[in-house]
Scaffold this motif. Structure first.
Motif, PDB file in Angstrom:
ATOM      1  N   VAL A  57      -2.781  26.457  47.839  1.00  0.00           N
ATOM      2  CA  VAL A  57      -1.482  26.928  47.345  1.00  0.00           C
ATOM      3  C   VAL A  57      -0.429  26.846  48.445  1.00  0.00           C
ATOM      4  O   VAL A  57       0.699  26.367  48.232  1.00  0.00           O
ATOM      5  CB  VAL A  57      -1.597  28.382  46.827  1.00  0.00           C
ATOM      6  N   VAL A  83       2.979  24.632  48.224  1.00  0.00           N
ATOM      7  CA  VAL A  83       4.261  25.340  48.323  1.00  0.00           C
ATOM      8  C   VAL A  83       5.043  24.840  49.532  1.00  0.00           C
ATOM      9  O   VAL A  83       6.243  24.536  49.450  1.00  0.00           O
ATOM     10  CB  VAL A  83       4.047  26.862  48.406  1.00  0.00           C
ATOM     11  N   TYR A 136       5.945  29.937  43.030  1.00  0.00           N
ATOM     12  CA  TYR A 136       5.930  28.564  42.522  1.00  0.00           C
ATOM     13  C   TYR A 136       7.301  28.084  42.065  1.00  0.00           C
ATOM     14  O   TYR A 136       7.419  26.990  41.506  1.00  0.00           O
ATOM     15  CB  TYR A 136       4.935  28.458  41.355  1.00  0.00           C
TER      16      TYR A 136
END
Length: 396
Positions: A20, A24, A173
């Motif tokens: 993640v 990102v 997100y």
């Protein structure tokens, strides 16, 4: 707090957190990085080379530092630094002079690692002044989303609406999803150049550096200050907040040398990560602090892989309306602007100096080929010195 004990067990949750963090970190800000490089004179090939170099080097640095320390040491490129390049624009001597400035920035980071008095001197720069300079640098980009609505609403509005909705639904997100929507708009409305798979693989471009006084003062020094104040200091603070005893000297040395290695290939600064550091260092990565280093390690591996998508990312940006990319960059920097303004105004006694720094840095002022960010530091520092001198006279 003592060093976190080492655990040898593999953590799948940490690998997920690192994945993640990498998506990102890369997806949120690569448009800003590419635009920053092109703003100071890089060709598309040179910008792709710089993006590749930074992505690979920050990945390798994260792998090395997290493996050696068994701590979640996350490394990133300097997104505020890229915004500085955009606001400064081309310097005398072209991109080779900018590359020379990147080399000087890396050297200054190495000096900060090796010479403690220099590191202490940098740390002594008032946070109000550093934050005000950063806010002034990124202000123009943060206005771009509003300007884009007036010029290209059919492109800008869907991106901004998606970004705003995602801020409420899943803030982490918001920018990656906005970038995906932007890419979809570009690919469906713009004729992209036809290229083979081989042509889309990144090719490193070696740029011979040149050194000019204007580029050093306009780019190298402000880039160093911005990198230290807005990336390294918060990154260290995040790790310390989660109980890790940071190896500042080693990390500065690795990222400084990495910056110097990447510079001849078009890369600007790499440094501690801040936002993605919290993803890797927090309890969501793993309940056991001793296993969270795996998250930073996994993110580093993915960053190396993302480096090989640099050419496609650059082609996509080059084919899009410039104002749309500026708007996406502005959305990516909204949080940084808010934090910078808050930090600049926190100390009541420093507010006049911070306002002067902010206004001058945002003005686009240029004297003797030296950009506004440096003059903002000078003006704000002079104002702060005057304010404190008057306070001392009053106290006497």
């Amino acid at each position: 707090m003592s060093d976190v004990a080492v655990s040898s067990r593999l953590s799948y949750s940490a690998i997920g957190a690192g994945t993640v963090a990498a998506f990102v970190g890369f997806g949120s800000s690569f448009p800003v990085v590419v635009q920053g490089l092109t703003a100071v004179g890089a060709s598309n090939a040179e910008a792709a080379s710089g993006l590749m170099a930074m992505s690979i080097l920050m990945g390798l640095a994260a792998i090395l530092l997290s493996w050696r320390s068994r701590q979640p040491v996350s490394v990133a490129w300097s997104t505020p630094g890229a915004a500085l390049l955009i606001s400064t624009g081309a310097v005398a001597g072209g991109f080779s002079a900018a590359v020379g400035a990147f080399l000087i920035t890396g050297l200054l980071i190495v000096v900060a690692a090796l010479v403690r008095p220099f590191r202490d001197l940098v740390a002594a720069i008032p946070s109000s002044i550093a934050n005000a300079m950063l806010a002034g640098i990124i202000l123009e980009l943060c206005l771009a989303p509003v300007q884009a609505i007036g010029v290209i609403p059919q492109f800008a509005l869907p991106v901004i609406v998606v970004w705003a909705v995602m801020l409420r639904v899943a803030r982490l997100y918001a920018m990656p999803v906005a970038v995906v929507v932007t890419a979809a708009i570009i690919m469906t409305t713009t004729e992209l150049p036809v290229a083979t798979v081989g042509e889309l693989l990144p090719a490193p471009v070696l740029i011979a550096p040149s050194f000019t006084w204007g580029a050093v003062v306009s780019l190298a020094i402000p880039l160093f200050v911005v990198t230290m104040a807005s990336q390294n200091v918060p990154g260290i603070a995040v790790l310390q907040a989660y109980g890790y005893r940071t190896r500042v000297r080693e990390s500065f040395l690795v990222t400084g040398v990495g910056t110097m290695i990447g510079a001849p290939f078009g890369g600007q600064a790499i440094n501690y990560a801040a936002i993605t550091a919290a993803i890797c260092a927090g309890p969501d990565a793993d309940p056991d602090p001793a296993r969270r280093w795996v998250a930073a390690f996994a993110a580093g591996v993915l960053y190396v892989g993302f480096g090989f998508a640099a050419t496609f990312a650059t082609v996509l940006i080059a084919a899009s309306p410039p104002l749309l990319i500026q708007a996406v960059a502005g959305l990516a920097l909204m949080g940084a602007l808010g934090n910078a303004l808050l930090g600049a105004m926190r100390e009541i006694g420093d507010r006049d100096a911070a306002i002067v720094t902010f206004v001058v840095s945002a003005s686009g002022l240029s004297f003797f080929g030296i950009g506004a960010a440096f003059w903002g530091l000078v003006a704000g520092g002079a104002m702060l010195a005057l304010s404190r001198w008057r306070q001392e006279k009053t106290d006497d």
